[in-house]
Motif scaffolding. Structure first.
Motif, PDB file in Angstrom:
ATOM      1  N   THR A  76       5.243   1.662  -8.439  1.00  0.00           N
ATOM      2  CA  THR A  76       5.705   0.782  -9.124  1.00  0.00           C
ATOM      3  C   THR A  76       6.265   0.321 -10.698  1.00  0.00           C
ATOM      4  O   THR A  76       6.500   1.863 -11.141  1.00  0.00           O
ATOM      5  N   LYS A 130       4.670   5.356  -3.028  1.00  0.00           N
ATOM      6  CA  LYS A 130       3.968   6.218  -3.526  1.00  0.00           C
ATOM      7  C   LYS A 130       2.963   5.330  -5.076  1.00  0.00           C
ATOM      8  O   LYS A 130       4.572   4.232  -5.283  1.00  0.00           O
ATOM      9  N   PRO A 131       2.696   5.068  -5.350  1.00  0.00           N
ATOM     10  CA  PRO A 131       1.945   4.659  -6.684  1.00  0.00           C
ATOM     11  C   PRO A 131       2.605   5.048  -7.428  1.00  0.00           C
ATOM     12  O   PRO A 131       2.926   3.442  -8.480  1.00  0.00           O
ATOM     13  N   GLU A 132       3.663   5.685  -7.657  1.00  0.00           N
ATOM     14  CA  GLU A 132       4.324   5.901  -9.233  1.00  0.00           C
ATOM     15  C   GLU A 132       5.856   5.651  -8.956  1.00  0.00           C
ATOM     16  O   GLU A 132       6.748   5.412  -9.723  1.00  0.00           O
ATOM     17  N   SER A 138       0.213   0.102  -4.569  1.00  0.00           N
ATOM     18  CA  SER A 138      -1.549   0.929  -4.706  1.00  0.00           C
ATOM     19  C   SER A 138      -1.917   1.993  -3.982  1.00  0.00           C
ATOM     20  O   SER A 138      -1.064   2.015  -2.567  1.00  0.00           O
ATOM     21  N   SER A 139      -2.956   2.889  -4.320  1.00  0.00           N
ATOM     22  CA  SER A 139      -2.772   3.703  -3.727  1.00  0.00           C
ATOM     23  C   SER A 139      -4.554   3.418  -2.646  1.00  0.00           C
ATOM     24  O   SER A 139      -5.276   2.298  -2.491  1.00  0.00           O
ATOM     25  N   GLN A 168       1.106  -1.033  -0.137  1.00  0.00           N
ATOM     26  CA  GLN A 168       0.202   0.183   0.141  1.00  0.00           C
ATOM     27  C   GLN A 168       0.750   1.186  -0.277  1.00  0.00           C
ATOM     28  O   GLN A 168       2.227   1.559   0.744  1.00  0.00           O
ATOM     29  N   ALA A 169       0.316   1.874  -0.455  1.00  0.00           N
ATOM     30  CA  ALA A 169       0.713   4.139  -0.583  1.00  0.00           C
ATOM     31  C   ALA A 169       1.363   3.982   1.024  1.00  0.00           C
ATOM     32  O   ALA A 169       0.745   3.971   1.670  1.00  0.00           O
TER      33      ALA A 169
END
Length: 123
Positions: A87, A83-85, A122-123, A13-14
């Protein structure tokens, strides 16, 4: 034949943290982490030289911490506040040529690569 083996990726998770590891022969002077987000180019994250000196990509300073355990021939990357970015597929890379004008952080400066470990945030 040089073999690099990454581990430690996963789905988080974020805001979480991950620690990636890479087993690499100790005689290789330069070791580095790269990442490749989906649909984007591979980018350098951080590099560690044979004396333990570290260099980070300017855009990624702060949440990434690279270290090298010379007793276990292991390169590590600690990532916090994910953060999702973030990934991406994260790759360990090695370079056997020691001489360089600056710490190498371009993919074309490395001649050995691991298979990669996937990090999904994931956010």
């Amino acid at each position: 034949q040089v073999q690099l083996m990454e581990s430690g990726g996963g789905s988080v998770q974020a805001g979480g943290s991950l620690r990636l590891s890479c087993r690499a022969p100790g005689y290789l002077y330069w070791l580095a982490w790269f990442r490749q987000p989906p649909g984007k180019q591979r980018e350098g994250v951080a590099t560690v030289d044979g004396d333990g000196g570290t260099t980070y990509a300017d855009s990624l300073k702060g949440r990434f911490s690279v270290s090298r355990d010379f007793t276990q021939n292991t390169l590590r990357l600690q990532i916090t506040s994910l953060k999702p970015e973030d990934t991406a597929m994260y790759y360990c890379a090695a370079r056997d040529q020691r001489l360089t004008t600056r710490p190498p952080l371009r993919a074309d400066e490395y001649n050995y690569w691991g298979q990669g470990t996937q990090v999904t945030v994931s956010s």
